[in-house]
Each structure stands twice: as C-alpha cells, then as structure tokens.
Design a protein around this motif. Structure first.
Motif, PDB file in Angstrom:
ATOM      1  N   THR A 144     -48.950 -13.553  45.780  1.00 35.91           N
ATOM      2  CA  THR A 144     -48.635 -14.936  45.445  1.00 35.91           C
ATOM      3  C   THR A 144     -48.343 -15.705  46.726  1.00 35.91           C
ATOM      4  O   THR A 144     -47.522 -15.268  47.537  1.00 35.91           O
ATOM      5  N   VAL A 145     -49.027 -16.822  46.912  1.00 33.71           N
ATOM      6  CA  VAL A 145     -48.828 -17.670  48.093  1.00 33.71           C
ATOM      7  C   VAL A 145     -48.276 -19.011  47.640  1.00 33.71           C
ATOM      8  O   VAL A 145     -48.906 -19.713  46.840  1.00 33.71           O
ATOM      9  N   ASP A 146     -47.096 -19.366  48.128  1.00 33.38           N
ATOM     10  CA  ASP A 146     -46.465 -20.657  47.846  1.00 33.38           C
ATOM     11  C   ASP A 146     -46.468 -21.498  49.110  1.00 33.38           C
ATOM     12  O   ASP A 146     -45.886 -21.104  50.130  1.00 33.38           O
ATOM     13  N   ARG A 147     -47.132 -22.665  49.038  1.00 33.16           N
ATOM     14  CA  ARG A 147     -47.133 -23.594  50.173  1.00 33.16           C
ATOM     15  C   ARG A 147     -46.663 -24.948  49.694  1.00 33.16           C
ATOM     16  O   ARG A 147     -47.117 -25.433  48.659  1.00 33.16           O
ATOM     17  N   GLY A 148     -45.763 -25.544  50.437  1.00 34.23           N
ATOM     18  CA  GLY A 148     -45.270 -26.859  50.045  1.00 34.23           C
ATOM     19  C   GLY A 148     -44.107 -27.274  50.913  1.00 34.23           C
ATOM     20  O   GLY A 148     -44.107 -27.028  52.129  1.00 34.23           O
ATOM     21  N   LYS A 149     -43.089 -27.874  50.295  1.00 31.87           N
ATOM     22  CA  LYS A 149     -41.938 -28.325  51.075  1.00 31.87           C
ATOM     23  C   LYS A 149     -40.704 -28.432  50.189  1.00 31.87           C
ATOM     24  O   LYS A 149     -40.787 -28.473  48.955  1.00 31.87           O
ATOM     25  N   VAL A 150     -39.570 -28.454  50.856  1.00 31.67           N
ATOM     26  CA  VAL A 150     -38.285 -28.702  50.222  1.00 31.67           C
ATOM     27  C   VAL A 150     -37.875 -30.114  50.597  1.00 31.67           C
ATOM     28  O   VAL A 150     -37.939 -30.497  51.769  1.00 31.67           O
ATOM     29  N   GLU A 151     -37.461 -30.913  49.598  1.00 33.57           N
ATOM     30  CA  GLU A 151     -37.104 -32.312  49.847  1.00 33.57           C
ATOM     31  C   GLU A 151     -35.710 -32.600  49.331  1.00 33.57           C
ATOM     32  O   GLU A 151     -35.348 -32.215  48.216  1.00 33.57           O
ATOM     33  N   ALA A 152     -34.920 -33.282  50.166  1.00 38.51           N
ATOM     34  CA  ALA A 152     -33.591 -33.743  49.763  1.00 38.51           C
ATOM     35  C   ALA A 152     -33.442 -35.168  50.271  1.00 38.51           C
ATOM     36  O   ALA A 152     -33.178 -35.398  51.458  1.00 38.51           O
ATOM     37  N   GLY A 153     -33.671 -36.148  49.386  1.00 43.20           N
ATOM     38  CA  GLY A 153     -33.659 -37.547  49.817  1.00 43.20           C
ATOM     39  C   GLY A 153     -34.782 -37.806  50.787  1.00 43.20           C
ATOM     40  O   GLY A 153     -35.950 -37.508  50.510  1.00 43.20           O
ATOM     41  N   ARG A 154     -34.438 -38.318  51.965  1.00 36.28           N
ATOM     42  CA  ARG A 154     -35.454 -38.597  52.979  1.00 36.28           C
ATOM     43  C   ARG A 154     -35.728 -37.398  53.872  1.00 36.28           C
ATOM     44  O   ARG A 154     -36.593 -37.458  54.742  1.00 36.28           O
ATOM     45  N   GLN A 155     -35.002 -36.343  53.677  1.00 38.22           N
ATOM     46  CA  GLN A 155     -35.188 -35.151  54.501  1.00 38.22           C
ATOM     47  C   GLN A 155     -36.122 -34.167  53.812  1.00 38.22           C
ATOM     48  O   GLN A 155     -36.118 -34.051  52.584  1.00 38.22           O
ATOM     49  N   SER A 156     -36.893 -33.467  54.609  1.00 38.60           N
ATOM     50  CA  SER A 156     -37.781 -32.440  54.051  1.00 38.60           C
ATOM     51  C   SER A 156     -38.050 -31.379  55.102  1.00 38.60           C
ATOM     52  O   SER A 156     -37.874 -31.608  56.306  1.00 38.60           O
ATOM     53  N   THR A 157     -38.462 -30.213  54.633  1.00 39.94           N
ATOM     54  CA  THR A 157     -38.827 -29.123  55.536  1.00 39.94           C
ATOM     55  C   THR A 157     -39.970 -28.349  54.898  1.00 39.94           C
ATOM     56  O   THR A 157     -40.003 -28.186  53.669  1.00 39.94           O
ATOM     57  N   PRO A 158     -40.952 -27.919  55.701  1.00 41.57           N
ATOM     58  CA  PRO A 158     -42.095 -27.195  55.129  1.00 41.57           C
ATOM     59  C   PRO A 158     -41.672 -25.827  54.599  1.00 41.57           C
ATOM     60  O   PRO A 158     -40.674 -25.244  55.036  1.00 41.57           O
ATOM     61  N   LEU A 159     -42.448 -25.335  53.663  1.00 38.83           N
ATOM     62  CA  LEU A 159     -42.137 -24.073  53.005  1.00 38.83           C
ATOM     63  C   LEU A 159     -43.421 -23.276  52.827  1.00 38.83           C
ATOM     64  O   LEU A 159     -44.415 -23.796  52.327  1.00 38.83           O
ATOM     65  N   CYS A 160     -43.404 -22.032  53.268  1.00 43.80           N
ATOM     66  CA  CYS A 160     -44.529 -21.138  53.012  1.00 43.80           C
ATOM     67  C   CYS A 160     -43.980 -19.739  52.792  1.00 43.80           C
ATOM     68  O   CYS A 160     -43.343 -19.157  53.679  1.00 43.80           O
ATOM     69  N   GLU A 161     -44.207 -19.231  51.602  1.00 47.34           N
ATOM     70  CA  GLU A 161     -43.721 -17.901  51.236  1.00 47.34           C
ATOM     71  C   GLU A 161     -44.852 -17.097  50.600  1.00 47.34           C
ATOM     72  O   GLU A 161     -45.718 -17.660  49.927  1.00 47.34           O
ATOM     73  N   LEU A 162     -44.795 -15.792  50.809  1.00 45.54           N
ATOM     74  CA  LEU A 162     -45.736 -14.876  50.180  1.00 45.54           C
ATOM     75  C   LEU A 162     -44.943 -13.821  49.428  1.00 45.54           C
ATOM     76  O   LEU A 162     -43.860 -13.425  49.855  1.00 45.54           O
ATOM     77  N   GLU A 163     -45.516 -13.396  48.320  1.00 44.85           N
ATOM     78  CA  GLU A 163     -44.908 -12.292  47.584  1.00 44.85           C
ATOM     79  C   GLU A 163     -45.985 -11.278  47.258  1.00 44.85           C
ATOM     80  O   GLU A 163     -47.036 -11.619  46.721  1.00 44.85           O
TER      81      GLU A 163
END
Length: 523
Positions: A144-163
C-alpha cells in the motif's frame, strides 16, 4: 498466552526522496500489475487543549467515496517498531463524530460531556492510496502506497508512507522486499502515525529525543512473546531518535546508545534461547553502530562536564582554551561521524534485519526441544529467576566496592545497568499495588547506584581521553604542535577528575548501602 499479530511493515519515505521511490525497482515492477486506488480524506478531531492526544488517543472521520468511517485509535505500550493498536472503527452517517456508536466502557471516562462539547476539527490528512498485489516466492504480499499531505490551517507537510502486509506465506519475503527497497531509497520504519504527524504540525514541534517507553506484557505471556515485545520497544527507541540526532540534538545520540544497550541487555536476559548464528550476526551489527555513536557521546560528556567548566574558570592556565577548542572540533567531527552512520545504507539494512530477526528470525524456529520449551515458558517464572540471580550477583560484587579496581567497577556498573533494564522490562509480569510500590523503590535505589558507578567510569574514560589528546599525532605520524601546552592543560583536567574519585566513591558506597535495603518486587 501470546498476543496474535499481523506481520506487516510500515515505512516512511523522506519528502526529498519521492523521485527515487518512483524509480525504484520495486515500484517499477508493481506498476505493471493490477492495482486499486482511492483518495482518502481524514479529519482529526480534538479539543483546544488536545485532551484526546494527552490521553494517547486519536479520533478521525475518514471519507471514502460516499462513505464515512469513524476510527478511534490508542497506541499500545508494546507497539514498538511494528505498530499494533487498540482500534474502534464504525461506519457513521456523516462528517461529524458519532461517539454513541462506541460502547467500550474504557472510552466512556475520556469522552465525557466536556470533551464531547469541545471537539472540533484540528487537522486533516489527504492521501492518494494505491494498493498493489505482490507475489514473492510462494508468498502473497500487499503493498500500500499513501502519498499526500497533512494540513492544519495554513500549514502543511508532505506525507509518503508504504505498508507491506503479508497475506500468505513466509515473513522472510516481506523483509526481503523492504531491504531491497532500502538499498535504493532511504526508507525507514515508520515510528510516527499520521495522527502524530498532524499533532506535531499543530503544535509546531521539532523532532525531540525519545526515551524508552514502558513494555506492556502480562504474567501469562511466553518468553518468546515477551522478548519480541521488549526488542520491538528497543528498536522503536533506536529509530525514533534518528530525526532528533540529524537535527543536531546531542540527546538523540545518547538515546540511540541507550536503545542499543537495552537491546543488548535484552539479548543477555534471554541468551539461552538465542543461540543461533543469525543472532550473533545481529549482535555484530549492533557493535558496529555502537562504535560509530560512542565517540560523539563520550566527547560530549567530557567537553560539557569537564572541559567547559574549567575553561570558564579564572585563571584557567595556559593551554586550556587551546585544548578546549581542539576538543570542541573533535566533538563536532564525532557527531558528524554518528550522523553519517545513521543515514547509511548499512544502518537502514541493520534496522530491517533487526525487525525481521525479532519477528521471524531463526531463533523463533529453533527445533531443539529444550530451546522450544524455553521459548514457551511463562515469562513470570523466568523473570523471577533472572531478576533474583542478577540481584544476588550485584549484591556480592558491591560488598567489595572499595577494593575494586576501575575495570571491575566498570563490570559492576554493567551488572547494575542490566538489572535496572530487566526491572523495567519485566514490570508487567508482576502486577499489583505492592509489587509496583516495591519496584519503584527498587529501581530508584538502583538508579542512584548506577549513576554513581557511571560517574566513576566517566572519570576513568576521561583519563584515557586526556592521554590520547597528549599523544595525538597528525596524518604523517608526527606529534601535533603545541604538545607541551596541551599536556599541561590535559594534566589539569586529569587532576580535576582524579580529585573527584574519593568523593564519588563515597557516593557509590552510600548508594550501594541504600540498594541493599531495597526490597525485591518479584517475591
């Protein structure tokens, strides 16, 4: 009894390595296979003062197409590097939490009226999830490949995880794929969930050093299950301190060394069922990374606790400032060496090899009748025997404390350290208020003894370091310039440390007397 576990690996990929991931041989191969994709939007809820997070819980509502799924998760103490959580999941009618569908009595005190009223969205994760079937040998694995981001208001950070999850077959194939990927991409075991990433973003938290977490086990667990839980906890601590170390946090280096010491202590505690060649190879790899981290920690302690206080003193004598500057440079070089080691392919392979060894290593399948019986033995009896044996050994050694030379005091320090780690590892095997009260007193007394013995050991280590400084040579083998000046300053440092021996030895004797009065908690 032993807790059942799914065999799976959760991996994280640094944001700057996504291109390398796309070009990796594993991703190139699986893209040729049929896959399933979906966009997942998960909104996490909590109060303004993050009461759920403080209780170790996360609450999310995930939208998948037209469906909404509510999930409450709780990290367990033995989750370690391969996560296992208590989880409550229900399909609900809309975007807002519906807490009435959760009937577990354990959750009722947490979700009281005040918490329910204060719940609000605080961050969300938005990922594109792609699931690929993989066949490796005779094993079926789901990637499983998850690509995207975490968002909190105007802040965000990229996210990439594999399972990587084993559906059928041998665990070895799962770890083989992970190791193959680690050769090409700087992936590592994921030690932070998506919820933890979101909370860090909300709170503006930088990576911090991570101390050892309690190990959750019960008296009826087998020795095999107990060792796995303990080893997972140690591996989790090792990997979790990598970000803090790379950020320049010296405490991160220290905690990585602590994790390795705890892991080696655990192997010592279960040595009779870990007699295979694979375990010996793992121990050799632990020795390598320990040696890469050790100079940074030793120089940091020497500079911080000995050199800087003397250098700040007035008058500080000729050569002290020069020596302090030289040692500071050595300290920074040692830290750079430690960082280089933990970003290396060798370290990544070590982590994956250790994870495999814990979960499905040769020791878990040793067919020898005696070894199999040792694995199946309830942990409470084995823990009692091990604690009693090590306690008596330490008492015997400590009775001669004043007569011990530095090398034998060092051995006593290791005995104290292993007994302390064992006391922490086996806490869950001895439940009840009386046992907990006694254990707290026992460990507190043991910590005082360990600290005093550690101080004595530091004095011996610092003496050896000052000798090396005076005899230091350049690349051509010649003595470095300023040897006489540095020798004078080094002599002052040595004198300062030697003057402490009598006082610290008295502290150790006092701590030992206190330890002899501590009541065992296992009987």
């Amino acid at each position: 009894m032993s807790p059942a576990r799914e065999v799976e690996l959760k991996l994280e990929v640094p944001a700057d390595s996504l291109t390398r991931l796309s070009r990796s041989s594993l991703l190139q191969a699986v893209r040729k296979k049929p896959s399933k994709s979906a966009t997942l939007v998960s909104v996490y809820f909590d109060t303004d003062n993050l009461k759920l997070r403080n209780k170790g819980l996360s609450l999310r509502v995930r939208r998948v197409g037209r469906r909404h799924v509510q999930t409450i998760k709780q990290e367990s103490g033995e989750s370690a590097a391969l996560f296992a959580r208590n989880e409550w999941e229900h399909e609900i009618g809309g975007r807002q939490p519906e807490l009435d569908v959760t009937n577990d009595p354990a959750l009722r005190p947490v979700f009281n009226k005040n918490v329910r009223r204060g719940l609000k969205p605080i961050f969300e994760t938005r990922v594109r999830r792609t699931v690929y079937p993989i066949r490796s040998g005779d094993s079926e694995i789901e990637l499983t490949v998850d690509r995207g981001k975490v968002e909190a208001g105007r802040q965000s950070t990229p996210l990439c995880e594999l399972e990587l999850e084993l559906k059928r077959g041998e665990s070895a194939e799962l770890f083989k794929l992970a190791r193959m990927l680690a050769e090409e991409v700087p992936v590592q075991l994921a030690v932070k969930s998506k919820a933890e990433r979101g909370y860090s973003l909300v709170a503006g938290e930088e990576p911090e050093a991570v101390k050892a977490a309690p190990v959750a086990l019960t008296p009826d667990w087998s020795r095999q299950a107990a060792f796995k839980a303990i080893a997972r906890s140690c591996l989790h601590q090792l990997v979790a301190n990598k970000p803090a170390t790379l950020r320049g946090d010296w405490e991160g280096v220290h905690q990585m060394r602590v994790a390795l010491r705890r892991l080696r202590a655990a192997i010592s505690l279960f040595a009779d069922m870990l007699l295979d060649a694979q375990t010996q190879e793992i121990k050799a790899q632990f020795k390598w990374i320990t040696q890469e981290l050790e100079p940074a920690r030793e120089l940091d302690v020497f500079v911080s606790r000995v050199v800087k206080p003397i250098a700040r003193g007035k008058p500080n004598g000729p050569g002290v400032a020069v020596l302090a500057k030289d040692l500071q440079q050595r300290r920074e070089e040692a830290f750079a060496r430690a960082c280089a080691a933990i970003v290396s392919t060798r370290f990544r392979n070590l982590v994956f090899d250790t994870a495999y060894w814990i979960e499905a290593g040769d020791w878990t399948r040793n067919p020898d009748d005696l070894t199999r019986l040792l694995r199946e033995q309830p942990i409470v009896g084995a823990a009692t025997d091990e604690l009693r044996r090590r306690w008596r050994k330490l008492l015997k050694t400590g009775a001669q404390l004043r007569e011990l030379d530095p090398e034998r005091r060092h051995i006593m320090r290791i005995q104290a350290k292993k007994l302390r780690y064992a006391s922490e590892f086996f806490t869950g095997a001895f439940p009840g208020k009386k046992a907990v009260r006694r254990r707290n007193g026992f460990v507190a007394a043991l910590e005082k003894l360990q600290d005093a013995l550690g101080d004595l050991n530091d004095i011996a280590v610092h003496a050896r370091m000052t000798e090396r400084i005076v005899d230091a040579r350049d690349a051509s083998g010649k003595q470095r310039e300023g040897r006489a000046t540095k020798a004078f300053a080094a002599g002052r440092l040595s004198g300062h440390e030697e003057a402490r021996i009598a006082s610290v030895l008295k502290d150790a004797e006092r701590a030992y007397r206190g330890f002899t009065k501590a009541k065992p908690f296992w009987s």
